[in-house]
Design a protein around this motif. Structure first.
Motif, PDB file in Angstrom:
ATOM      1  N   GLU A 128       6.337  -7.061  -3.997  1.00 46.02           N
ATOM      2  CA  GLU A 128       5.722  -8.395  -4.065  1.00 46.02           C
ATOM      3  C   GLU A 128       5.860  -9.167  -2.752  1.00 46.02           C
ATOM      4  O   GLU A 128       5.382 -10.276  -2.639  1.00 46.02           O
ATOM      5  N   LEU A 129       6.499  -8.568  -1.785  1.00 47.17           N
ATOM      6  CA  LEU A 129       6.767  -9.249  -0.518  1.00 47.17           C
ATOM      7  C   LEU A 129       5.505  -9.326   0.339  1.00 47.17           C
ATOM      8  O   LEU A 129       4.777  -8.355   0.476  1.00 47.17           O
ATOM      9  N   MET A 168       0.848  -1.162   0.000  1.00 44.00           N
ATOM     10  CA  MET A 168       0.000   0.000   0.000  1.00 44.00           C
ATOM     11  C   MET A 168       0.903   1.238   0.000  1.00 44.00           C
ATOM     12  O   MET A 168       1.872   1.309   0.739  1.00 44.00           O
ATOM     13  N   TYR A 169       0.586   2.157  -0.843  1.00 46.69           N
ATOM     14  CA  TYR A 169       1.357   3.385  -0.956  1.00 46.69           C
ATOM     15  C   TYR A 169       0.433   4.562  -0.665  1.00 46.69           C
ATOM     16  O   TYR A 169      -0.635   4.664  -1.251  1.00 46.69           O
ATOM     17  N   LEU A 170       0.858   5.424   0.235  1.00 49.72           N
ATOM     18  CA  LEU A 170       0.040   6.561   0.638  1.00 49.72           C
ATOM     19  C   LEU A 170       0.838   7.848   0.497  1.00 49.72           C
ATOM     20  O   LEU A 170       2.044   7.854   0.688  1.00 49.72           O
ATOM     21  N   ARG A 171       0.148   8.916   0.181  1.00 54.53           N
ATOM     22  CA  ARG A 171       0.788  10.222   0.113  1.00 54.53           C
ATOM     23  C   ARG A 171      -0.277  11.286   0.352  1.00 54.53           C
ATOM     24  O   ARG A 171      -1.380  11.191  -0.147  1.00 54.53           O
ATOM     25  N   PHE A 172       0.100  12.290   1.098  1.00 53.42           N
ATOM     26  CA  PHE A 172      -0.766  13.440   1.287  1.00 53.42           C
ATOM     27  C   PHE A 172      -0.323  14.507   0.305  1.00 53.42           C
ATOM     28  O   PHE A 172       0.840  14.908   0.300  1.00 53.42           O
ATOM     29  N   ALA A 173      -1.233  14.959  -0.516  1.00 50.54           N
ATOM     30  CA  ALA A 173      -0.925  16.015  -1.481  1.00 50.54           C
ATOM     31  C   ALA A 173      -1.119  17.374  -0.817  1.00 50.54           C
ATOM     32  O   ALA A 173      -1.674  17.484   0.276  1.00 50.54           O
ATOM     33  N   ALA A 174      -0.667  18.390  -1.512  1.00 52.17           N
ATOM     34  CA  ALA A 174      -0.840  19.756  -1.005  1.00 52.17           C
ATOM     35  C   ALA A 174      -2.332  20.072  -0.895  1.00 52.17           C
ATOM     36  O   ALA A 174      -3.138  19.579  -1.693  1.00 52.17           O
ATOM     37  N   PRO A 175      -2.712  20.891   0.069  1.00 51.78           N
ATOM     38  CA  PRO A 175      -4.124  21.273   0.194  1.00 51.78           C
ATOM     39  C   PRO A 175      -4.608  21.992  -1.071  1.00 51.78           C
ATOM     40  O   PRO A 175      -3.850  22.697  -1.724  1.00 51.78           O
ATOM     41  N   ILE A 176      -5.858  21.793  -1.384  1.00 51.01           N
ATOM     42  CA  ILE A 176      -6.461  22.436  -2.546  1.00 51.01           C
ATOM     43  C   ILE A 176      -7.295  23.612  -2.041  1.00 51.01           C
ATOM     44  O   ILE A 176      -8.190  23.440  -1.212  1.00 51.01           O
ATOM     45  N   ASP A 177      -6.970  24.782  -2.546  1.00 58.32           N
ATOM     46  CA  ASP A 177      -7.685  25.986  -2.125  1.00 58.32           C
ATOM     47  C   ASP A 177      -9.106  25.959  -2.677  1.00 58.32           C
ATOM     48  O   ASP A 177      -9.315  25.821  -3.881  1.00 58.32           O
ATOM     49  N   SER A 178     -10.064  26.057  -1.801  1.00 56.98           N
ATOM     50  CA  SER A 178     -11.460  26.063  -2.239  1.00 56.98           C
ATOM     51  C   SER A 178     -12.159  27.376  -1.884  1.00 56.98           C
ATOM     52  O   SER A 178     -13.386  27.444  -1.859  1.00 56.98           O
ATOM     53  N   TRP A 219       7.756  -8.494   6.091  1.00 56.94           N
ATOM     54  CA  TRP A 219       8.440  -7.198   6.041  1.00 56.94           C
ATOM     55  C   TRP A 219       9.495  -7.056   7.133  1.00 56.94           C
ATOM     56  O   TRP A 219      10.570  -6.542   6.907  1.00 56.94           O
ATOM     57  N   ARG A 220       9.184  -7.523   8.309  1.00 48.48           N
ATOM     58  CA  ARG A 220      10.118  -7.380   9.434  1.00 48.48           C
ATOM     59  C   ARG A 220      11.443  -8.062   9.124  1.00 48.48           C
ATOM     60  O   ARG A 220      12.511  -7.558   9.460  1.00 48.48           O
ATOM     61  N   ASN A 221      11.404  -9.187   8.451  1.00 53.28           N
ATOM     62  CA  ASN A 221      12.616  -9.923   8.128  1.00 53.28           C
ATOM     63  C   ASN A 221      13.342  -9.342   6.910  1.00 53.28           C
ATOM     64  O   ASN A 221      14.504  -9.666   6.674  1.00 53.28           O
ATOM     65  N   ALA A 222      12.685  -8.517   6.135  1.00 53.52           N
ATOM     66  CA  ALA A 222      13.266  -7.985   4.902  1.00 53.52           C
ATOM     67  C   ALA A 222      14.080  -6.724   5.126  1.00 53.52           C
ATOM     68  O   ALA A 222      14.881  -6.351   4.286  1.00 53.52           O
ATOM     69  N   THR A 223      13.893  -6.078   6.256  1.00 54.98           N
ATOM     70  CA  THR A 223      14.612  -4.834   6.523  1.00 54.98           C
ATOM     71  C   THR A 223      15.568  -5.045   7.682  1.00 54.98           C
ATOM     72  O   THR A 223      15.257  -5.756   8.633  1.00 54.98           O
ATOM     73  N   PRO A 224      16.747  -4.443   7.598  1.00 51.63           N
ATOM     74  CA  PRO A 224      17.699  -4.608   8.702  1.00 51.63           C
ATOM     75  C   PRO A 224      17.233  -3.865   9.950  1.00 51.63           C
ATOM     76  O   PRO A 224      16.570  -2.850   9.867  1.00 51.63           O
ATOM     77  N   SER A 225      17.586  -4.403  11.080  1.00 50.26           N
ATOM     78  CA  SER A 225      17.227  -3.736  12.332  1.00 50.26           C
ATOM     79  C   SER A 225      18.149  -2.530  12.527  1.00 50.26           C
ATOM     80  O   SER A 225      19.232  -2.472  11.967  1.00 50.26           O
TER      81      SER A 225
END
Length: 67
Positions: free
Chosen positions: A52-53, A1-11, A58-64
């Motif tokens: 694809e992991l 899952m990939y998440l990102r907050f974009a800049a606020p949109i002026d309304s 995930w815990r085992n895929a990244t170094p501590s």
């Protein structure tokens, strides 16, 4: 899952713009911002070596931090 907050949109509606035109402008700006954000996330996803992991591994895929 990939998440990102974009800049606020002026309304905030400018004083001399009709409500109809302003709604169309806000919709257009929102769509363009969302499409750009999604395109950026797709680029990140294609270069992610762990995409694809299995999330349970995930815990085992990244170094501590101590390594």
């Amino acid at each position: 899952m990939y998440l990102r907050f974009a800049a606020p949109i002026d309304s905030t509606k400018p004083a001399r713009v009709s409500a109809e035109k302003w709604v169309a402008a806000v919709k257009q700006n929102t769509q363009e911002s969302l499409e750009q954000t999604l395109a950026d996330l797709l680029i990140i996803r294609t270069s992610d070596p762990y995409r694809e992991l299995n999330p349970l591994a995930w815990r085992n895929a990244t170094p501590s931090p101590t390594e």
